[in-house]
Design a protein around this motif. Structure first.
Motif, PDB file in Angstrom:
ATOM      1  N   GLY A 238     -10.208  41.479   1.911  1.00 21.10           N
ATOM      2  CA  GLY A 238     -11.399  41.243   1.107  1.00 21.10           C
ATOM      3  C   GLY A 238     -11.480  39.785   0.689  1.00 21.10           C
ATOM      4  O   GLY A 238     -10.531  39.011   0.880  1.00 21.10           O
TER       5      GLY A 238
ATOM      6  N   ALA B 157     -14.760  43.860  -0.581  1.00 23.92           N
ATOM      7  CA  ALA B 157     -13.844  44.466   0.391  1.00 23.92           C
ATOM      8  C   ALA B 157     -14.425  44.377   1.796  1.00 23.92           C
ATOM      9  O   ALA B 157     -15.625  44.576   1.998  1.00 23.92           O
ATOM     10  CB  ALA B 157     -13.579  45.915   0.028  1.00 23.92           C
ATOM     11  N   HIS B 158     -13.566  44.083   2.762  1.00 26.70           N
ATOM     12  CA  HIS B 158     -13.982  44.135   4.160  1.00 26.70           C
ATOM     13  C   HIS B 158     -14.233  45.595   4.561  1.00 26.70           C
ATOM     14  O   HIS B 158     -13.657  46.516   3.951  1.00 26.70           O
ATOM     15  CB  HIS B 158     -12.897  43.557   5.065  1.00 26.70           C
ATOM     16  CG  HIS B 158     -12.604  42.117   4.821  1.00 26.70           C
ATOM     17  ND1 HIS B 158     -11.470  41.488   5.296  1.00 26.70           N
ATOM     18  CD2 HIS B 158     -13.297  41.163   4.133  1.00 26.70           C
ATOM     19  CE1 HIS B 158     -11.476  40.223   4.930  1.00 26.70           C
ATOM     20  NE2 HIS B 158     -12.570  40.005   4.223  1.00 26.70           N
TER      21      HIS B 158
ATOM     22  N   SER C 174      -6.140  46.054  -2.809  1.00 32.04           N
ATOM     23  CA  SER C 174      -7.004  44.871  -2.706  1.00 32.04           C
ATOM     24  C   SER C 174      -6.188  43.588  -2.768  1.00 32.04           C
ATOM     25  O   SER C 174      -6.455  42.635  -2.030  1.00 32.04           O
ATOM     26  CB  SER C 174      -8.033  44.867  -3.845  1.00 32.04           C
ATOM     27  OG  SER C 174      -8.875  45.998  -3.778  1.00 32.04           O
TER      28      SER C 174
END
Length: 395
Positions: free
Chosen positions: A12, A35-36, A277
């Motif tokens: 992210g 976030a990806h 994360s």
């Protein structure tokens, strides 16, 4: 949010945000965590896979327990009631479980705001379970509808009810400011809406080579990190755990109740989500999630067995008494889903006269199926063995 903790995240990015906080009128300049999209199943340790396997085995045993009765749907309400009360408590809404068990959803007049929120969750979850059981798919519309039902008639019912939020939110702020928040999810706008659609697509991807329990753990992380609604994200996110397990075939009947386990480990639950994360490492979170599912599945299966044992005992007591009235048998059949009953409610449910229902209830009291009457007006009766199976603390 402590930006330095998230600055090196491999899954992210930090995105600058600025504006005026609608809660206090303060202007702010900070960063949000974006976030990806989820991709392939991560490489996990052997210890993690052992935890996943144990959890999957417990889910299979719970699913088997639900097949003991011709109509497993009667088991849904007691487990859903327990989940509703606990998942709401995780978000700061506290309603005594006895109030939830005794609530008449068709007549909510006079209910507390807390009880209305819990009843809303039961309705939203019930409708979502029915949809997924029939369609075997999760949709963005399903999630938005569940959110709209969840906040209906509460302080959280705003113009954004049932839609992806249009304002910046922050989580866990001790002084009400964005800068001091524990976590700041991605800003509103087309990117957030696209991220929610991407997550739903990922959750429904039946062609992907991945373990369903690991996928559920990843999806739950992603949903809570996106935090797509103004309020109710935790409750909707935990509901999605069960829905995804249904879609992936691990549960036929949605009896799993995970929130009580998370509720007793609230800080660890929040920390585990944040650590994904921060580090991009999935092992610790998947192990934690698997432990939650395994313990919850075992606990729920034990409660189901206790409820079914009680129901069999009630039926035998009635038969041994020589009583031939069909209404008493009908009442026994619904005590698993409604262990706290009142004569007026039963009369409405079965379309019988209050006098006839009262006679049947008194017969059940005489043979030890029901205890009572209780309450201020002496109108409440309880099937204590079922009630104990639902409300007792987890071992």
């Amino acid at each position: 949010m402590q930006l330095e903790r998230f600055a090196s995240s491999p899954i992210g990015d930090l995105r600058p945000i600025s504006g005026t906080d609608g809660r206090n009128g303060r202007t702010y300049e900070h960063c949000a965590y974006v976030a990806h999209p989820l991709s392939t199943e991560p490489v996990l340790s052997g210890q993690t896979w052992r935890a996943v396997t144990s959890a999957s085995r417990a889910l299979a045993q719970l699913d088997q327990a639900s097949r003991q009765v011709p109509n497993p749907r009667i088991l849904r309400r007691p487990t859903l009631t327990r989940e509703a009360q606990s998942t709401s408590a995780l978000e700061g809404t506290f309603a005594p479980i006895d109030e939830v068990l005794a609530a008449d959803e068709s007549d909510p007049a006079g209910y507390s705001a807390e009880l209305i929120e819990v009843i809303n969750y039961i309705r939203a979850a019930d409708d979502a379970f029915d949809f997924v059981a029939e369609q075997r798919v999760i949709t963005t519309s399903l999630i938005e509808t569940a959110h709209k039902q969840l906040v209906d008639g509460t302080e959280s019912e705003t113009r954004d009810a049932g839609r992806v939020r249009r304002c910046q939110v922050a989580i866990g702020s001790p002084d009400g400011t964005i800068e001091s928040s524990r976590f700041v999810p991605m800003p509103p706008g087309p990117d957030l809406e696209a991220s929610v659609r991407d997550l739903v697509t990922w959750m429904n991807d039946s062609t992907a080579a991945r373990d369903p329990l690991v996928a559920a753990a990843m999806s739950h992380y992603q949903f809570e990190t996106l935090h797509p609604f103004n309020d109710g994200n935790g409750r909707i996110g935990r509901l999605l755990i069960v829905l995804q397990l249904m879609v992936d075939g691990l549960l036929q009947e949605p009896l799993l109740s995970v929130s009580p386990w998370f509720e007793t480990r609230r800080s660890e639950y929040q920390d585990e989500l944040a650590n994904v994360s921060i580090s991009g490492e999935w092992d610790s979170w998947v192990q934690f999630f698997s432990a939650a599912v395994e313990a919850s599945a075992i606990d729920t299966a034990n409660r189901v067995n206790l409820m079914l044992d009680a129901q069999r005992d009630y039926s035998q007591r009635l038969q041994d008494s020589g009583y031939r009235g069909g209404l008493a048998r009908d009442i026994v059949e619904i005590l698993v889903e409604s262990p706290i009953v009142r004569v007026p409610n039963l009369a409405r449910r079965f379309g019988k006269s209050p006098q006839g229902v009262d006679q049947a209830v008194q017969r059940l009291v005489k043979v030890g199926v029901l205890k009572g009457p209780y309450g201020t007006y002496r109108k409440v009766y309880i099937a204590q063995e079922v009630h104990r199976a639902i409300t007792s603390r987890s071992s």
